[in-house]
Design an enzyme around this catalytic site. Structure first.
Site, PDB file in Angstrom:
ATOM      1  N   ARG A   1      -5.956  18.009   5.112  1.00 23.64           N
ATOM      2  CA  ARG A   1      -5.721  16.955   4.018  1.00 23.64           C
ATOM      3  C   ARG A   1      -7.176  16.184   4.392  1.00 23.64           C
ATOM      4  NH1 ARG A   1      -0.920  13.360   3.502  1.00 23.64           N
ATOM      5  NH2 ARG A   1      -1.324  12.357   5.409  1.00 23.64           N
TER       6      ARG A   1
ATOM      7  N   SER B   1       4.046  17.639  -4.057  1.00 27.99           N
ATOM      8  CA  SER B   1       4.875  16.537  -3.489  1.00 27.99           C
ATOM      9  C   SER B   1       6.118  15.923  -4.483  1.00 27.99           C
ATOM     10  CB  SER B   1       3.954  15.343  -3.138  1.00 27.99           C
ATOM     11  OG  SER B   1       3.178  15.856  -2.176  1.00 27.99           O
TER      12      SER B   1
ATOM     13  N   LYS C   1       0.681   7.381   5.152  1.00 28.79           N
ATOM     14  CA  LYS C   1       0.756   7.375   3.833  1.00 28.79           C
ATOM     15  C   LYS C   1       1.329   6.128   3.319  1.00 28.79           C
ATOM     16  CE  LYS C   1       0.798  10.555  -0.322  1.00 28.79           C
ATOM     17  NZ  LYS C   1      -0.234  10.304  -0.811  1.00 28.79           N
TER      18      LYS C   1
END
Length: 213
Positions: A39, A108, A137
């Site tokens: 990521r 997700s 996050k």
């Protein structure tokens, strides 16, 4: 496709405790990580591509699946195992059309509706969370343990939980039928990445005491 989701590392170069991401990934794999997601939100396309090529050399060495976050083009360019998308990326059904049937598609989800939709759209697994508050996050929707149980009952896909997973709570999920832990800082930010991964895996699998929890 039969994959081992037990310990799923999501990378973050800003948090890692060693000098290179390839070293961090290798140590995580040696500690027991069964899947790696690259990521990179801040890199240019070229930088992300080059990083993906380097990390894939490590994952290929150990026969560990490499998942690319968001960037379908980079996932296909490096011949990654799959791609993982969020609720604000391209719809899962559209992504499936692009990547075909042979690449893994993770989605997700933070609600029953999102989970069911992802399954209908061709997802191979779900990343459900955030289960606990997390600094990696900050905009993630929270998911209660009760909601997680309902999601587990509503879909047949493998589920990895994410968001604030650490050695204090890792043991809670396998009895619920959850397939794995998706972890960032509890592995990659630790001074001994290999040992941190091994401990989390043992806790999730019920092979270690629960530290009083």
């Amino acid at each position: 496709m039969n994959f081992d989701y037990t310990l799923y590392l999501v990378t973050d170069r800003q948090l890692m405790s060693c000098d290179s991401l390839t070293e961090a990934v290798e140590q995580a794999i040696l500690g027991g990580c069964t899947m790696i997601q690259l990521r990179e939100k801040e890199l240019s396309s070229l930088e992300f591509y080059n990083q993906a090529v380097a990390v894939k050399q490590v994952t290929d060495k150990y026969h560990i699946p490499l998942i690319i976050n968001d960037r379908i083009d980079i996932a296909m360019a490096v011949q990654a195992t799959g791609v993982h998308i969020g609720q604000h990326d391209l719809p899962a059904a559209a992504v499936r059309k692009v990547i075909g049937e042979n690449m893994l598609l993770g989605v997700s989800a933070s609600s029953i509706a999102e989970a069911i939709q992802a399954q209908q759209d061709g997802a191979d697994y779900l990343g459900v969370g955030a289960m606990f508050p997390t600094g990696t996050k900050t905009d993630a929707d929270s998911v209660s343990m009760e909601e997680l149980q309902k999601i587990r009952a509503a879909v047949s896909l493998p589920i990895v939980v994410i968001g604030g997973i650490n050695k204090g709570n890792a043991w809670r999920f396998k009895p619920m039928g959850i397939d794995g832990l998706a972890v960032v800082s509890a592995i990659i930010a630790q001074s001994d990445i290999k040992a941190a991964a091994a401990e989390l895996k043992d806790l999730f699998c019920g092979k270690e005491k629960k530290n009083g929890f």
